[in-house]
Scaffold this motif. Structure first.
Motif, PDB file in Angstrom:
ATOM      1  N   ALA A  34       0.469  -1.374   0.143  1.00  0.00           N
ATOM      2  CA  ALA A  34       0.194  -0.260  -0.172  1.00  0.00           C
ATOM      3  C   ALA A  34       0.856   1.244   0.169  1.00  0.00           C
ATOM      4  N   ILE A  35       2.392   1.353   0.282  1.00  0.00           N
ATOM      5  CA  ILE A  35       3.021   2.344   0.740  1.00  0.00           C
ATOM      6  C   ILE A  35       2.969   2.796  -0.636  1.00  0.00           C
ATOM      7  N   VAL A  36       4.233   1.369  -0.856  1.00  0.00           N
ATOM      8  CA  VAL A  36       4.871   1.881  -2.647  1.00  0.00           C
ATOM      9  C   VAL A  36       4.139   2.308  -3.512  1.00  0.00           C
TER      10      VAL A  36
ATOM     11  N   PRO B 133       7.639  -5.554  11.129  1.00  0.00           N
ATOM     12  CA  PRO B 133       8.889  -4.918  11.771  1.00  0.00           C
ATOM     13  C   PRO B 133       8.361  -3.088  12.534  1.00  0.00           C
ATOM     14  N   GLN B 134       9.488  -1.968  13.132  1.00  0.00           N
ATOM     15  CA  GLN B 134       9.169  -1.649  12.854  1.00  0.00           C
ATOM     16  C   GLN B 134      10.439  -0.537  12.625  1.00  0.00           C
ATOM     17  N   GLN B 135      10.825  -1.005  11.204  1.00  0.00           N
ATOM     18  CA  GLN B 135      11.429  -0.650  10.054  1.00  0.00           C
ATOM     19  C   GLN B 135      11.615  -0.199   8.902  1.00  0.00           C
ATOM     20  N   LEU B 136      12.395   0.555   8.261  1.00  0.00           N
ATOM     21  CA  LEU B 136      12.470   0.538   6.311  1.00  0.00           C
ATOM     22  C   LEU B 136      12.693  -1.143   6.573  1.00  0.00           C
ATOM     23  N   PRO B 137      12.112  -1.421   5.299  1.00  0.00           N
ATOM     24  CA  PRO B 137      12.061  -2.449   4.541  1.00  0.00           C
ATOM     25  C   PRO B 137      13.440  -2.672   3.838  1.00  0.00           C
ATOM     26  N   GLY B 138      14.168  -4.394   3.271  1.00  0.00           N
ATOM     27  CA  GLY B 138      15.369  -4.112   2.854  1.00  0.00           C
ATOM     28  C   GLY B 138      15.050  -3.833   1.228  1.00  0.00           C
ATOM     29  N   PHE B 139      15.637  -3.662   0.364  1.00  0.00           N
ATOM     30  CA  PHE B 139      15.644  -3.460  -1.164  1.00  0.00           C
ATOM     31  C   PHE B 139      15.963  -4.707  -1.813  1.00  0.00           C
ATOM     32  N   ALA B 140      15.761  -5.344  -2.156  1.00  0.00           N
ATOM     33  CA  ALA B 140      16.484  -6.951  -2.868  1.00  0.00           C
ATOM     34  C   ALA B 140      15.807  -7.275  -4.036  1.00  0.00           C
ATOM     35  N   LEU B 141      16.124  -7.938  -4.881  1.00  0.00           N
ATOM     36  CA  LEU B 141      15.343  -7.688  -6.323  1.00  0.00           C
ATOM     37  C   LEU B 141      15.543  -9.580  -5.188  1.00  0.00           C
ATOM     38  N   PRO B 142      13.988 -10.040  -6.522  1.00  0.00           N
ATOM     39  CA  PRO B 142      13.168 -11.384  -5.741  1.00  0.00           C
ATOM     40  C   PRO B 142      14.650 -12.647  -6.761  1.00  0.00           C
ATOM     41  N   ALA B 143      14.710 -13.612  -5.720  1.00  0.00           N
ATOM     42  CA  ALA B 143      15.224 -14.726  -6.245  1.00  0.00           C
ATOM     43  C   ALA B 143      14.450 -15.353  -7.734  1.00  0.00           C
TER      44      ALA B 143
ATOM     45  N   PRO C 151       7.786  -5.925  -5.506  1.00  0.00           N
ATOM     46  CA  PRO C 151       8.202  -6.485  -4.646  1.00  0.00           C
ATOM     47  C   PRO C 151       9.075  -6.142  -4.197  1.00  0.00           C
ATOM     48  N   LEU C 152      10.107  -5.707  -4.960  1.00  0.00           N
ATOM     49  CA  LEU C 152      11.006  -4.743  -4.468  1.00  0.00           C
ATOM     50  C   LEU C 152      11.633  -4.951  -2.973  1.00  0.00           C
ATOM     51  N   PHE C 153      10.271  -4.076  -2.378  1.00  0.00           N
ATOM     52  CA  PHE C 153      10.510  -3.886  -1.249  1.00  0.00           C
ATOM     53  C   PHE C 153       9.717  -4.816  -0.239  1.00  0.00           C
ATOM     54  N   GLY C 154       9.869  -6.521  -0.356  1.00  0.00           N
ATOM     55  CA  GLY C 154       8.532  -7.079   0.331  1.00  0.00           C
ATOM     56  C   GLY C 154       7.295  -7.059  -0.412  1.00  0.00           C
ATOM     57  N   GLY C 155       6.512  -6.228  -1.123  1.00  0.00           N
ATOM     58  CA  GLY C 155       5.357  -5.922  -1.269  1.00  0.00           C
ATOM     59  C   GLY C 155       4.851  -7.238  -3.203  1.00  0.00           C
ATOM     60  N   PHE C 156       3.867  -6.729  -2.912  1.00  0.00           N
ATOM     61  CA  PHE C 156       3.206  -7.677  -4.007  1.00  0.00           C
ATOM     62  C   PHE C 156       2.177  -7.173  -5.231  1.00  0.00           C
ATOM     63  N   ALA C 157       1.575  -7.642  -5.585  1.00  0.00           N
ATOM     64  CA  ALA C 157       0.333  -7.220  -6.681  1.00  0.00           C
ATOM     65  C   ALA C 157      -0.616  -6.113  -5.624  1.00  0.00           C
ATOM     66  N   ALA C 158      -0.762  -5.228  -6.678  1.00  0.00           N
ATOM     67  CA  ALA C 158      -1.785  -3.410  -6.684  1.00  0.00           C
ATOM     68  C   ALA C 158      -2.085  -2.932  -7.240  1.00  0.00           C
ATOM     69  N   THR C 159      -3.552  -2.721  -7.100  1.00  0.00           N
ATOM     70  CA  THR C 159      -3.878  -1.499  -8.433  1.00  0.00           C
ATOM     71  C   THR C 159      -5.110  -0.938  -7.950  1.00  0.00           C
ATOM     72  N   GLY C 160      -5.660  -0.267  -8.598  1.00  0.00           N
ATOM     73  CA  GLY C 160      -6.550   0.867  -8.242  1.00  0.00           C
ATOM     74  C   GLY C 160      -7.505   0.192  -7.009  1.00  0.00           C
ATOM     75  N   ALA C 161      -7.703   0.988  -5.654  1.00  0.00           N
ATOM     76  CA  ALA C 161      -9.294   0.266  -5.289  1.00  0.00           C
ATOM     77  C   ALA C 161     -10.173   1.393  -5.189  1.00  0.00           C
ATOM     78  N   ILE C 162     -11.087   0.776  -5.655  1.00  0.00           N
ATOM     79  CA  ILE C 162     -12.659   1.148  -5.881  1.00  0.00           C
ATOM     80  C   ILE C 162     -13.331   2.351  -4.520  1.00  0.00           C
ATOM     81  N   ALA C 163     -12.876   1.175  -3.194  1.00  0.00           N
ATOM     82  CA  ALA C 163     -13.613   1.700  -1.888  1.00  0.00           C
ATOM     83  C   ALA C 163     -12.944   2.777  -1.498  1.00  0.00           C
TER      84      ALA C 163
END
Length: 561
Positions: free
Chosen positions: A57-59, A236-246, A302-314
């Motif tokens: 949601a953030i990224v 975790p109360q911190q910023l996620p690591g930046f990493a390419l998925p395997a 995904p570079l920050f550990g997130g996954f699929a996102a799109t526009g949220a109607i609600a």
């Protein structure tokens, strides 16, 4: 090809003032607060950690607002993605989900770059309603485990395996979990009424209010229920690591289909959300820019550990209702979530999973267009067949297969309807009986004329075959009056060519008259004009009859040989 990249943010900055900034910040705060429980709930329901949902949601939310083609679009994880994400996690694992998400992002960028945004609107309503209601049912079924507190170590993603596991473990229902789940739903459904009676609650979105109440109650009384702390060890109360998925080359090919599903559903939902918002704020979004922004967001999350996102109607609708009128509101919503993670993360330990499950259940029920089922009897058999096939295929098998089947059925039924609208009618031409040489001695006509209505395409080409009846004496000139022919495709042109050749073999001629622009263009470009002769293309039926008069003497002479 020149790629257009013009975020809507650039259009809103000229004339932007403090008053609108204040409204956008207020809307962003409200939507950010609403997005927090939904992001966690959707992530858990998808087989991911709540942290992954929040960072999605953030990224993605920030990038969709900053780079998108809508003034008010709010992006992030949505309920529609739950069965897709869960299925990919179960079958391929989290790392491959991240790869599939990035592949989907690349597809979305390509769709926007090639200006395919408007094509998404060509997906029929029957298919959209079918898979939307199907997804709602799949989400609901997936929440039964946490809603009832069932002791299932691994819940299969596939329908029949899932139902077997749920039924087998029904004897493990946890009473405290069920009690909290039901209480959460009751409070959530009653929230608007409570907010009217207790004014301070009006500023708090229902999902967050329920989440806060359940978390505080659980922290005070330590209910024997599963929490974010017990299952995920908190946030975790911190910023996620930046990493390419395997990346595994062995599974890359297998991820193309799931990635395409993510891209297609993301495109549909985001553009649907933007179109609904347009009607409210009297604006027009740029669908191609929106797809590019969605793609970039899915490449980055995904570079920050997130996954699929799109526009949220609600959430987009909430943004509009609370005064958001520029992408600044969506960017503030993402920053609010960031602040929550960095400041309030320790308090997430006591959040009950039963409450998050209750929130998702309500979302699933609300996202379904159930009234469409009640009104099915009013529609045609083809409408019902397409919608129900898409619905049941989504629930029982897979969304990708459901959309494919739905589109194929919709296309076949459309072809059938169009072929029924195409008709060929014999023109009476009573004046022929008054013209010498236009009739055989037995009184049958040497010249016949037909008018073609509708579209002459591959689905209706068989109707040309009825013009020549081998059991009857054939005419020597066939006139096709094409004033009512609105469209001609290459298969229809091939049918005309075949008709011309068959007539030529019998020593007959084919005349065309009153051509509309599109059929005339295709007939000219294909060289068919040269095949039948330019003189046999006539302006109207009267000039076609005059041309027939020129042709008939030759045929009469040949008859007398």
């Amino acid at each position: 090809m020149k790629i257009s990249f013009h975020p809507k943010l650039l259009d809103t900055l000229p004339g932007y003032d403090k008053a609108q900034f204040g409204r956008d910040v207020s809307a962003g705060l409200t939507v950010g607060v609403l997005a927090l429980p939904l992001a966690m709930a959707f992530a858990i329901a998808s087989g991911m950690t709540p942290t992954a949902g929040i960072w999605t949601a953030i990224v993605a939310g920030f990038l969709i607002s900053a780079l998108g083609g809508s003034r008010v679009q709010i992006g992030g994880p949505t309920g529609a993605f739950i069965p897709i994400i869960y299925g990919i996690v179960v079958e391929y694992g989290v790392q491959n989900l991240l790869v599939a998400t990035m592949l989907a992002g690349a597809m979305l960028v390509a769709m926007g770059a090639f200006r395919l945004g408007s094509l998404i609107r060509f997906i029929p309503k029957t298919v959209v309603v079918g898979f939307t209601n199907g997804i709602a049912v799949v989400i609901f079924l997936a929440q039964i485990k946490d809603f009832l507190g069932l002791k299932i170590d691994h819940l299969p993603g596939e329908f029949f395996g899932k139902m077997k596991a749920l039924i087998t473990h029904l004897d493990t229902v946890d009473i405290p979990t069920v009690s909290l789940s039901v209480a959460s739903i009751i409070v959530l459904l009653s929230w608007n009424g409570l907010a009217r009676r207790f004014k301070p609650l009006a500023r708090l979105p229902g999902p967050l209010g329920v989440l806060v109440l359940a978390t505080v109650a659980n922290a005070l009384f330590q209910f024997p229920v599963e929490t974010i702390g017990s299952r995920f060890n908190g946030i975790p109360q911190q910023l996620p690591g930046f990493a390419l998925p395997a990346l595994s080359l062995e599974t890359l090919g297998k991820l193309i289909s799931p990635a395409l599903t993510i891209a297609l559903l993301g495109a549909i939902e985001s553009l649907l959300s933007a179109r609904v918002a347009d009607a409210t704020i009297e604006d027009r979004h740029d669908p191609n820019q929106e797809l590019i922004a969605q793609g970039i967001a899915n490449l980055a999350a995904p570079l920050f550990g997130g996954f699929a996102a799109t526009g949220a109607i609600a959430r987009t609708a909430t943004n509009v209702r609370t005064g958001g009128r520029s992408p600044i509101a969506g960017m503030v919503h993402a920053l609010v979530l960031l602040a929550v993670v960095l400041v309030l993360a320790p308090f997430a330990t006591d959040i009950p999973l039963a409450t998050l499950s209750a929130i998702v259940v309500v979302v699933a029920v609300n996202m379904g267009e159930w009234h469409e089922f009640r009104g099915l009897r009013r529609f045609s058999l083809t409408y019902r067949t397409t919608l129900l096939t898409t619905f049941f295929t989504t629930v029982l098998f897979d969304l990708t297969l459901a959309v494919e089947l739905g589109m194929v059925l919709a296309a076949l039924f459309f072809i059938y309807r169009m072929s029924n609208l195409t008709r060929i009618e014999r023109l009476p031409l009573a004046e022929l009986s008054m013209l010498p040489g236009f009739l055989y001695p037995d009184g049958s006509p040497r010249v016949v004329a037909y008018s073609i209505y509708g579209t002459l395409f591959f689905g209706a080409i068989n109707k040309l075959e009825t013009l020549l009846d081998p059991k009857q004496r054939h005419p020597e000139v066939v006139i096709l009056e094409l004033n009512h022919l609105v469209s001609l495709d290459t298969t229809g042109l091939e049918g005309l060519e075949s008709l011309s050749k068959n007539l030529h073999k019998r020593g007959c001629a084919l005349l065309l008259c009153n051509l509309n622009p599109q059929p005339e263009s295709l007939i000219t470009r294909s060289g068919f004009v040269d095949e039948i002769g330019p003189n046999n293309i006539c302006g109207d039926i009267y000039s076609a009859l005059a041309r027939s008069r020129d042709l008939l003497p030759r045929f009469i002479d040949e008859d007398n040989l």
